[in-house]
Enzyme design. Structure first.
Site, PDB file in Angstrom:
ATOM      1  CB  SER A  34      -0.966   0.002   1.183  1.00 17.27           C
ATOM      2  OG  SER A  34      -0.268  -0.166   2.402  1.00 17.27           O
ATOM      3  CG  HIS A  80       8.539  11.460   7.762  1.00 19.28           C
ATOM      4  ND1 HIS A  80       7.962  12.316   6.857  1.00 19.28           N
ATOM      5  CD2 HIS A  80       7.634  10.475   7.994  1.00 19.28           C
ATOM      6  CE1 HIS A  80       6.742  11.877   6.560  1.00 19.28           C
ATOM      7  NE2 HIS A  80       6.524  10.761   7.228  1.00 19.28           N
ATOM      8  CB  CYS A 128      -2.752  -4.983   1.843  1.00 25.41           C
ATOM      9  SG  CYS A 128      -3.239  -3.617   2.888  1.00 25.41           S
TER      10      CYS A 128
END
Length: 268
Positions: free
Chosen positions: A118, A123, A146
């Site tokens: 998905s 970051h 998934c």
């Protein structure tokens, strides 16, 4: 019950299990002056800018055979960067059996695998202590999938993509899928520890602890580098330029920083 791959469990419809890996790495450095601290932050921003991070995450999508739908990336001021990649599922009918086993994934030069998926995000958080001379760089990478194969297969590549002193990893399987008889399956692969996905050569270099909640399919592993070479933590100079007193003081500060991150608490 010993869990088995799709070749031995016939599912009803799509595999709805969600598998999430959170990989947090920390690089620690000693910077004596304000100028050195600013230079370190600039160096980190250049090394791990949005373009470089996009390249790393794109390789991760190759490992899990994802199809990239969208890439959002941003370099921030005064420092830091973020990248989010939205990916779509791919075929898993021919997934190799070894993809379901507890073992490290491929190295950067050997990117293979199959997976439903998905999104992937990263970051970065470069920062420094204004008085103690300690600078740190943290990168948070999250892979949410998934489907059948665990995102832990990308862990080997991620570890080799960053220089890290401390790693904190969380892995969780959520939801359920059903077999053709309607029985719920809450996990579709054997897992004992995230440590089993860390290559032997690297495993020997880290002190590791686990905090696992097996009945909830939650796994947590912390790693701290064992070997300490002061030269690896000095920015722009070597320990030969330091007095013995300075070496002892700096070493103490660096090790304290590593311990506080590793144990997640402040130490006096």
């Amino acid at each position: 019950m010993s869990l088995t791959p799709k070749q031995r469990i016939e599912l009803h419809g799509f595999n709805n299990l969600t598998k999430s890996l959170s990989f947090n790495m920390y690089d620690i450095c000693y910077t004596r002056t304000k100028e050195e601290r600013e230079a370190y932050i600039k160096y980190i921003d250049e090394q791990y800018n949005a373009e470089r991070l996009t390249s790393i995450l794109t390789k991760v999508t190759d490992i899990i055979e994802a199809n990239i739908l969208n890439i959002a990336k941003q370099d921030y001021e005064p420092q830091g960067a973020s990248v989010t990649i939205l990916v779509s599922e791919g075929p898993v009918d021919d997934s190799p059996i070894e993809s379901f086993q507890e073992s490290p994934g491929p190295f950067p030069e050997a990117v293979v695998g199959h997976l439903d998926k998905s999104h992937i995000t990263v970051h970065t958080y470069p920062e420094y202590h204004p008085d103690e001379g300690i600078s740190t760089f943290r990168a948070d990478i999250d892979i949410s999938t998934c489907g059948e194969i665990s995102p832990l297969k990308a862990l080997n590549y991620l570890i080799h993509s960053f220089e890290t002193d401390v790693m904190v990893m969380d892995y969780r399987v959520r939801g359920f899928t059903r077999d053709v008889e309607g029985h719920k399956l809450f996990i579709d692969h054997d897992i004992n520890s995230i440590q089993n996905y860390i290559p032997e050569g690297l495993e020997e270099n880290f002190e590791m602890i686990d905090v696992n909640v097996y009945q909830e399919n939650i796994f947590h592993t912390k790693c701290k580098l064992k070997k300490f070479d002061l030269n690896n933590y000095l920015f722009g100079y070597s320990e030969e330029e330091l007095s013995e007193e300075e070496k002892i003081s700096i070493t103490k500060k660096l090790k304290k920083e590593m311990d506080e991150i590793f144990y997640a608490k402040n130490m006096s």
